[in-house]
Design a protein around this motif. Structure first.
Motif, mmCIF file in Angstrom:
data_model
loop_
_atom_site.group_PDB
_atom_site.id
_atom_site.type_symbol
_atom_site.label_atom_id
_atom_site.label_comp_id
_atom_site.label_asym_id
_atom_site.label_seq_id
_atom_site.Cartn_x
_atom_site.Cartn_y
_atom_site.Cartn_z
ATOM 1 N N LEU A 273 0.772 -1.291 -0.012
ATOM 2 C CA LEU A 273 -0.008 -0.015 0.058
ATOM 3 C C LEU A 273 0.836 1.401 0.068
ATOM 4 N N ALA A 275 0.120 4.074 -1.786
ATOM 5 C CA ALA A 275 -0.581 5.175 -2.296
ATOM 6 C C ALA A 275 -0.812 6.364 -1.383
ATOM 7 N N LYS A 339 1.287 2.552 13.070
ATOM 8 C CA LYS A 339 0.579 2.451 11.848
ATOM 9 C C LYS A 339 0.771 0.891 11.335
HETATM 10 O O1 C5P Z 1 -1.987 8.035 5.833
HETATM 11 P P1 C5P Z 1 -0.978 7.185 6.568
HETATM 12 O O2 C5P Z 1 0.064 7.750 6.892
HETATM 13 O O3 C5P Z 1 -1.845 6.748 7.669
HETATM 14 O O4 C5P Z 1 -0.839 5.862 5.487
HETATM 15 C C1 C5P Z 1 -0.043 4.757 6.096
HETATM 16 C C2 C5P Z 1 -0.238 3.560 4.988
HETATM 17 O O5 C5P Z 1 -1.791 3.447 5.073
HETATM 18 C C3 C5P Z 1 0.053 3.845 3.538
HETATM 19 O O6 C5P Z 1 0.605 2.514 3.082
HETATM 20 C C4 C5P Z 1 -0.823 4.263 2.920
HETATM 21 O O7 C5P Z 1 -1.087 3.764 1.461
HETATM 22 C C5 C5P Z 1 -2.154 3.418 3.648
HETATM 23 N N1 C5P Z 1 -3.412 4.320 3.721
HETATM 24 C C6 C5P Z 1 -4.371 3.455 3.161
HETATM 25 N N2 C5P Z 1 -5.787 4.204 3.107
HETATM 26 C C7 C5P Z 1 -5.975 5.282 3.813
HETATM 27 C C8 C5P Z 1 -4.761 6.132 4.563
HETATM 28 C C9 C5P Z 1 -3.543 5.281 4.224
HETATM 29 O O8 C5P Z 1 -4.428 2.501 2.465
HETATM 30 N N3 C5P Z 1 -7.146 5.974 3.464
#
Ligand code: C5P
Length: 402
Positions: A273, A275, A339
């Motif tokens: 993940l 993105a 995370k």
């Molecule tokens: O936004 P954050 O820092 O929490 O993102 C950490 C991980 O979570 C990344 O791998 C990002 O691709 C994923 N993510 C996601 N969906 C979201 C927010 C983040 O898959 N709504």
């Protein structure tokens, strides 16, 4: 690892062309079959006879042989090749490759080739750092081509700087490493998210972020070149995918990305993940363009988007590996490790915006990996493709344990 490999060596018109005799010799010695293609200018620097003798095959330069009319098929050559090396690659050929100017046999074959392409630039330092060369090399990278960076030293012009073609021994090593990493992901399905999501405000405006998608695309290319079948769910980016094993699904919003990921999840062995998903979308999306008001400003109400990584973490089977990314500006390690747990990831790749040459838009990255086994793996600043290589090495170890 080069034994039996079909290599096209494309030589262009630069003084480093003389090193191609050694390069051809080394490739043949390593067991490869070498077909040399020269641009017309390359023949000013080195005799085709030298290369045909060393490679054991007539050198190709023109679309057809003048005295017999025999046609040289760029399509057949492109399909024959397991790899294409353009060495030395002049600014002119790099520009033609970047923009599809297929006015010679070499660039035509390049455009037809399905095999991985390695480009070893060689030119004067000022040509090397001209914005047009820099941009054209970026374009080649975005097509998935591998750039074998020139080294610094004394150049043919007697100026000192970056622009010397990498030595033949090292070019052969790059190829050998490429083939010896082999197909360690063969039979694996890898699902990757990349790029930003875009959340509409009205039919004209949106909320998004600076993610370029370069890291996610580098991961997709890396996995595909190691034999995986890749599903790449991409937000709005200006990048192209080159590898035939990458199935790309373009999405716009976080909701669309969520749905595409959840649909591909059951068939996936690993999910990365990468993105930059918007945490919120606009609740009150206007169906007409919002007009400027004289005395009031519009109010944009936000509502949370699904956390795709978390949804994947909840749905994942024990034999699936999940990898997340964390781009932080402060309190990096604690945030990233939080995370890792919350999203039930096997490991998380953290990059900090405080590091120069890391994060959004740039071609390099510096990451630290935290694993669910409590390990911390600190990386150097490298190209995103090299960082992708390191990340996929860790992923590969996890897949072996499943
Ligand atoms: O936004 P954050 O820092 O929490 O993102 C950490 C991980 O979570 C990344 O791998 C990002 O691709 C994923 N993510 C996601 N969906 C979201 C927010 C983040 O898959 N709504």
């Amino acid at each position: 690892m080069l034994k039996g490999k079909h290599i096209i060596l494309g030589i262009t018109g630069g003084i480093a062309a003389y090193k191609c005799a050694t390069l051809t010799r080394l490739l043949i010695k390593a067991g490869a079959e070498v077909q040399v293609i020269m641009t017309p200018n390359a023949k000013q620097f080195i005799q085709p006879l030298t290369l045909s003798t060393l490679s054991g095959k007539p050198v190709i330069s023109e679309f057809f042989t003048a005295n017999t009319g025999q046609w040289n098929s760029h399509v057949d050559l492109g399909l024959w090749a397991d790899a294409l090396i353009i060495a030395p690659a002049t600014a002119s050929t790099i520009g033609k490759m970047a923009h599809g100017v297929a006015d010679n046999m070499l660039v035509t074959t390049y455009l037809s080739a399905k095999a991985p392409v390695f480009v070893a630039p060689a030119m004067d330092l000022d040509m090397m750092r001209h914005p047009s060369t820099v941009r054209n090399l970026d374009l080649l990278r975005s097509y998935g081509n591998h750039i074998i960076e020139p080294t610094a030293g004394e150049l043919a012009s007697h100026l000192i700087g970056k622009g010397r073609m990498e030595e033949p021994e090292n070019i052969v090593k790059v190829l050998d490493d490429f083939f010896s990493q082999g197909e360690d992901l063969k039979g694996k399905q890898v699902l990757i998210t990349a790029g930003p999501t875009v959340e509409r405000i009205d039919p004209v405006r949106y909320i998004s972020n600076f993610s370029s998608g370069k890291m996610g695309f580098a991961l997709a290319e890396e996995c595909a070149s190691r034999g995986a079948q890749v599903t790449l769910v991409s937000g709005l980016v200006a990048l192209k995918t080159g590898h035939p094993s990458i199935h790309r699904i373009d999405v716009t919003t976080a909701l669309e990305m969520h749905d595409a990921v959840m649909q591909a999840l059951p068939q996936s062995d690993a999910v990365i993940l990468c993105a930059a998903v918007a945490d919120y979308r606009v609740e009150n999306v206007a169906d007409k363009k919002i007009k400027r008001e004289k005395d009031t400003a519009p109010v944009i109400r936000l509502t949370p988007n699904p956390d795709i990584a978390r949804a994947v973490g909840q749905a994942k089977r024990p034999n699936q590996v999940t990898v997340g990314f964390a781009l932080e500006t402060d309190n990096e390690n604690v945030n990233a490790q939080g995370k890792l747990e919350r999203k039930n990831l096997n490991f998380i790749v953290m990059n900090s915006l405080r590091d120069k040459n890391a994060g959004f838009q740039v071609d390099t990255n510096k990451v630290t990996i935290f694993t669910d086994k409590g390990e911390t793996l600190e990386g150097e600043c490298k190209s995103k493709r090299e960082v992708a290589h390191d990340i996929i090495d860790v992923l590969h170890k996890y897949l072996l344990q499943k």
